[in-house]
Design an enzyme around this catalytic site. Structure first.
Site, mmCIF file in Angstrom:
data_model
loop_
_atom_site.group_PDB
_atom_site.id
_atom_site.type_symbol
_atom_site.label_atom_id
_atom_site.label_comp_id
_atom_site.label_asym_id
_atom_site.label_seq_id
_atom_site.Cartn_x
_atom_site.Cartn_y
_atom_site.Cartn_z
ATOM 1 N N ILE A 17 0.887 -1.177 0.009
ATOM 2 C CA ILE A 17 -0.029 -0.118 -0.087
ATOM 3 C C ILE A 17 1.176 1.265 0.253
ATOM 4 C CG2 ILE A 17 -1.922 1.312 1.226
ATOM 5 C CD1 ILE A 17 -2.464 -1.373 2.655
ATOM 6 N N ASP A 63 15.737 0.993 10.347
ATOM 7 C CA ASP A 63 14.743 0.107 11.281
ATOM 8 C C ASP A 63 14.162 1.051 12.483
ATOM 9 O OD1 ASP A 63 15.204 -2.839 13.069
ATOM 10 O OD2 ASP A 63 13.484 -1.367 13.003
ATOM 11 N N PHE A 85 3.018 3.464 7.238
ATOM 12 C CA PHE A 85 2.702 2.108 6.898
ATOM 13 C C PHE A 85 3.306 1.254 7.680
ATOM 14 C CE2 PHE A 85 -0.472 3.234 3.507
ATOM 15 C CZ PHE A 85 0.115 4.554 2.664
ATOM 16 N N SER A 129 -7.142 -0.826 10.396
ATOM 17 C CA SER A 129 -7.839 -1.646 9.751
ATOM 18 C C SER A 129 -9.029 -2.145 10.399
ATOM 19 C CB SER A 129 -6.763 -2.856 9.992
ATOM 20 O OG SER A 129 -7.382 -4.207 9.769
ATOM 21 N N TYR A 154 -2.030 -9.083 16.300
ATOM 22 C CA TYR A 154 -1.873 -7.714 15.026
ATOM 23 C C TYR A 154 -3.032 -6.926 15.133
ATOM 24 C CZ TYR A 154 -3.064 -5.971 10.541
ATOM 25 O OH TYR A 154 -3.536 -5.182 9.686
ATOM 26 N N LYS A 158 -3.290 -2.753 15.966
ATOM 27 C CA LYS A 158 -4.133 -1.565 15.308
ATOM 28 C C LYS A 158 -4.843 -0.658 16.401
ATOM 29 C CE LYS A 158 -2.274 -2.032 11.580
ATOM 30 N NZ LYS A 158 -1.190 -1.153 10.857
ATOM 31 N N PHE A 182 -10.253 -1.920 4.544
ATOM 32 C CA PHE A 182 -10.970 -3.117 4.254
ATOM 33 C C PHE A 182 -9.724 -4.158 3.760
ATOM 34 C CE2 PHE A 182 -14.954 -3.035 6.564
ATOM 35 C CZ PHE A 182 -14.905 -1.784 6.815
ATOM 36 N N PHE A 222 -11.563 -21.649 2.811
ATOM 37 C CA PHE A 222 -11.415 -21.696 4.115
ATOM 38 C C PHE A 222 -12.937 -21.765 4.917
ATOM 39 C CE2 PHE A 222 -7.120 -22.111 4.450
ATOM 40 C CZ PHE A 222 -6.325 -21.115 4.397
ATOM 41 N N ARG A 299 -10.906 -21.010 8.790
ATOM 42 C CA ARG A 299 -9.648 -20.635 9.282
ATOM 43 C C ARG A 299 -9.825 -20.113 10.805
ATOM 44 N NH1 ARG A 299 -6.165 -16.277 6.152
ATOM 45 N NH2 ARG A 299 -7.986 -15.201 6.643
ATOM 46 N N GLY A 301 -9.963 -17.945 13.836
ATOM 47 C CA GLY A 301 -10.103 -16.236 13.900
ATOM 48 C C GLY A 301 -10.884 -15.512 12.690
ATOM 49 N N ASP A 302 -11.171 -16.263 11.611
ATOM 50 C CA ASP A 302 -11.960 -15.670 10.760
ATOM 51 C C ASP A 302 -13.245 -15.078 10.953
ATOM 52 O OD1 ASP A 302 -9.935 -15.458 8.717
ATOM 53 O OD2 ASP A 302 -10.759 -17.391 7.566
HETATM 54 C C1 WQD Z 1 -9.865 -13.197 2.993
HETATM 55 C C2 WQD Z 1 -10.984 -14.321 2.900
HETATM 56 C C3 WQD Z 1 -10.454 -16.086 4.151
HETATM 57 C C4 WQD Z 1 -6.692 -17.342 2.127
HETATM 58 C C5 WQD Z 1 -6.538 -9.887 6.755
HETATM 59 C C6 WQD Z 1 -6.218 -9.049 7.996
HETATM 60 C C7 WQD Z 1 -6.551 -7.735 7.667
HETATM 61 C C8 WQD Z 1 -5.667 -7.264 6.578
HETATM 62 C C9 WQD Z 1 -6.135 -8.171 5.336
HETATM 63 C C10 WQD Z 1 -3.354 -6.663 6.851
HETATM 64 C C11 WQD Z 1 -11.402 -15.016 4.226
HETATM 65 C C12 WQD Z 1 -10.545 -16.349 2.835
HETATM 66 C C13 WQD Z 1 -7.873 -16.519 2.476
HETATM 67 C C14 WQD Z 1 -6.686 -18.569 1.574
HETATM 68 C C15 WQD Z 1 -9.125 -18.418 2.013
HETATM 69 N N1 WQD Z 1 -4.390 -7.609 6.879
HETATM 70 N N2 WQD Z 1 -9.233 -17.124 2.461
HETATM 71 N N3 WQD Z 1 -8.064 -19.188 1.549
HETATM 72 O O1 WQD Z 1 -8.354 -12.312 6.965
HETATM 73 O O2 WQD Z 1 -9.893 -10.805 5.501
HETATM 74 O O3 WQD Z 1 -7.989 -9.820 6.496
HETATM 75 O O4 WQD Z 1 -5.742 -9.437 5.839
HETATM 76 O O5 WQD Z 1 -3.567 -5.457 6.448
HETATM 77 O O6 WQD Z 1 -6.382 -6.910 8.696
HETATM 78 O O7 WQD Z 1 -7.270 -9.308 9.054
HETATM 79 O O8 WQD Z 1 -7.949 -11.174 4.445
HETATM 80 O O9 WQD Z 1 -7.199 -12.134 2.403
HETATM 81 O O10 WQD Z 1 -6.544 -13.424 4.652
HETATM 82 O O11 WQD Z 1 -8.874 -13.673 3.683
HETATM 83 O O12 WQD Z 1 -10.368 -19.262 1.780
HETATM 84 O O13 WQD Z 1 -5.923 -19.274 1.367
HETATM 85 O O14 WQD Z 1 -10.454 -15.364 2.320
HETATM 86 O O15 WQD Z 1 -11.064 -17.205 5.053
HETATM 87 O O16 WQD Z 1 -12.755 -15.200 4.301
HETATM 88 P P1 WQD Z 1 -8.623 -11.273 5.995
HETATM 89 P P2 WQD Z 1 -7.591 -12.839 3.872
#
Ligand code: WQD
Length: 340
Positions: A17, A63, A85, A129, A154, A158, A182, A222, A299, A301-302
């Site tokens: 970003i 650093d 960032f 985030s 993580y 934030k 997002f 997942f 997964r 925590g999702d």
């Molecule tokens: C998106 C969707 C997964 C990988 C995280 C952080 C957020 C930001 C972005 C940093 C979910 C699904 C994913 C895979 C899958 N991080 N998935 N198979 O978890 O929404 O957000 O990353 O800036 O702060 O929380 O993003 O891209 O990991 O997942 O099915 O191999 O895709 O379960 O539903 P997430 P993600």
């Protein structure tokens, strides 16, 4: 606003970003200096930025965990604002190595803010985030949605980061905007910069493009037992260029002192939710490739669903997401095809 004289520090400016934001800053006539420790980025990104804008940003490999180096930097650079960032961002890794995340995301923020206040640098944009909301009770998510206890270190960094900045604005002349992203995806239309995950991608889109490119055998989806139309989880996937432009709008708001509070928060998304299966279908359409995927368990925590209410950013920043999911997936795919 005399932009020619406005020099902006972008920490993590060689990251995904960050690099796209540097391009937009330069397009807007700002002078940019980048700090990056190259722990999760590549120096070649500097050439990518330069080849797009024709202007090579000043680059300092540094650093931010080294407090004295941060002090020296501010003594040797006269800057007007900071877009921050630089941070570790892998949710899973943060669970395994919390102290790495608290040191790299929090200690560095404190050192940065200390030097900014000491050197009277009062414009600060923070990379936050939507993860701060956890699973929101109401969708789309507004900035008034309650902050829920973080699901990961993580996410906690934030939330803590926002609180640290808020407290600093109360005790100094600092004014700040936290942009709650997002899901950033895609890459610049020039295909000269994009997402460069190092190692096995944690996020969906790079895993999709690497699978389509034959680097990964198959995408694991997942979970398809979520309470959504097709059972897969929903996210708000925003084109990284739209996201980058939101930083320019936020920066201008502070520089022109148009902000209404010393600390402000904006959700930056498209306002539209897409499920994993919808993303896969859209990707197959833009790439004209059949994606090899398998449904597996959820997964840890999702959350089920997250997409933004962008009314505040629209009205206050005069910022609108203009690019579509398909635009982002097409740019991500073109970028993948360029990787050797
Ligand atoms: C998106 C969707 C997964 C990988 C995280 C952080 C957020 C930001 C972005 C940093 C979910 C699904 C994913 C895979 C899958 N991080 N998935 N198979 O978890 O929404 O957000 O990353 O800036 O702060 O929380 O993003 O891209 O990991 O997942 O099915 O191999 O895709 O379960 O539903 P997430 P993600």
């Amino acid at each position: 606003m005399n932009k020619e004289k406005t020099k902006i520090l972008v920490t993590g400016g060689l990251g995904f970003i960050g690099s796209h934001t540097v391009v937009e800053l330069q397009n807007e006539g700002f002078e940019v200096v980048i700090i990056d420790d190259l722990s999760n980025s590549k120096i070649e990104v500097l050439d990518g930025i330069t080849s797009i804008t024709g202007i090579k940003p000043e680059f300092v490999q540094l650093d931010l965990k080294d407090k004295n180096l941060v002090k020296d930097f501010f003594e040797n650079h006269k800057i007007n604002g900071v877009i921050h960032f630089a941070a570790s961002k892998a949710v899973g890794e943060s669970v395994e190595q919390p102290l790495k995340y608290y040191e790299n995301n929090i200690a560095t923020l404190v050192y940065l803010l200390q030097e900014m206040v000491k050197n009277e640098v009062y414009n600060f944009i923070f990379s936050s985030s939507c993860t701060v909301y956890g699973q929101a009770d109401e969708l789309p998510i507004t900035e008034n949605a309650p902050i829920k206890s973080a699901e990961s270190p993580y996410g906690n960094t934030k939330q803590m980061g926002e609180e640290i900045i808020t407290d600093t604005t109360k005790a100094s002349n600092l004014q700040a905007i936290a942009l709650r992203y997002f899901n950033p995806i895609g890459g610049h239309e020039s295909i000269k910069i994009g997402e460069l995950p190092i190692g096995v991608p944690q996020n969906l889109i790079p895993f999709v493009t690497q699978t389509a490119a034959g680097i990964r055998k198959e995408l694991l989806v997942f979970g398809d037992d979520y309470p959504t139309d097709d059972g897969t989880a929903i996210r708000d996937y925003i084109h990284v260029v739209d996201l980058a432009k939101a930083h320019i709008s936020a920066l201008k708001r502070l520089i022109t002192e148009s902000n209404k509070n010393k600390m402000e928060f904006f959700n930056i998304g498209t306002g539209k939710g897409s499920s994993v299966l919808e993303v896969i279908k859209a990707f197959e359409k833009v790439s004209n490739k059949k994606l090899n995927y398998k449904i597996v368990g959820r997964r840890e925590g999702d959350i089920v669903s997250a997409y933004a209410d962008t009314t505040l950013a629209n009205n206050e920043l005069d910022w609108y997401a203009k690019l579509t999911l398909e635009d982002a997936l097409e740019s991500a795919w073109k970028w993948q095809l360029k990787q050797v």
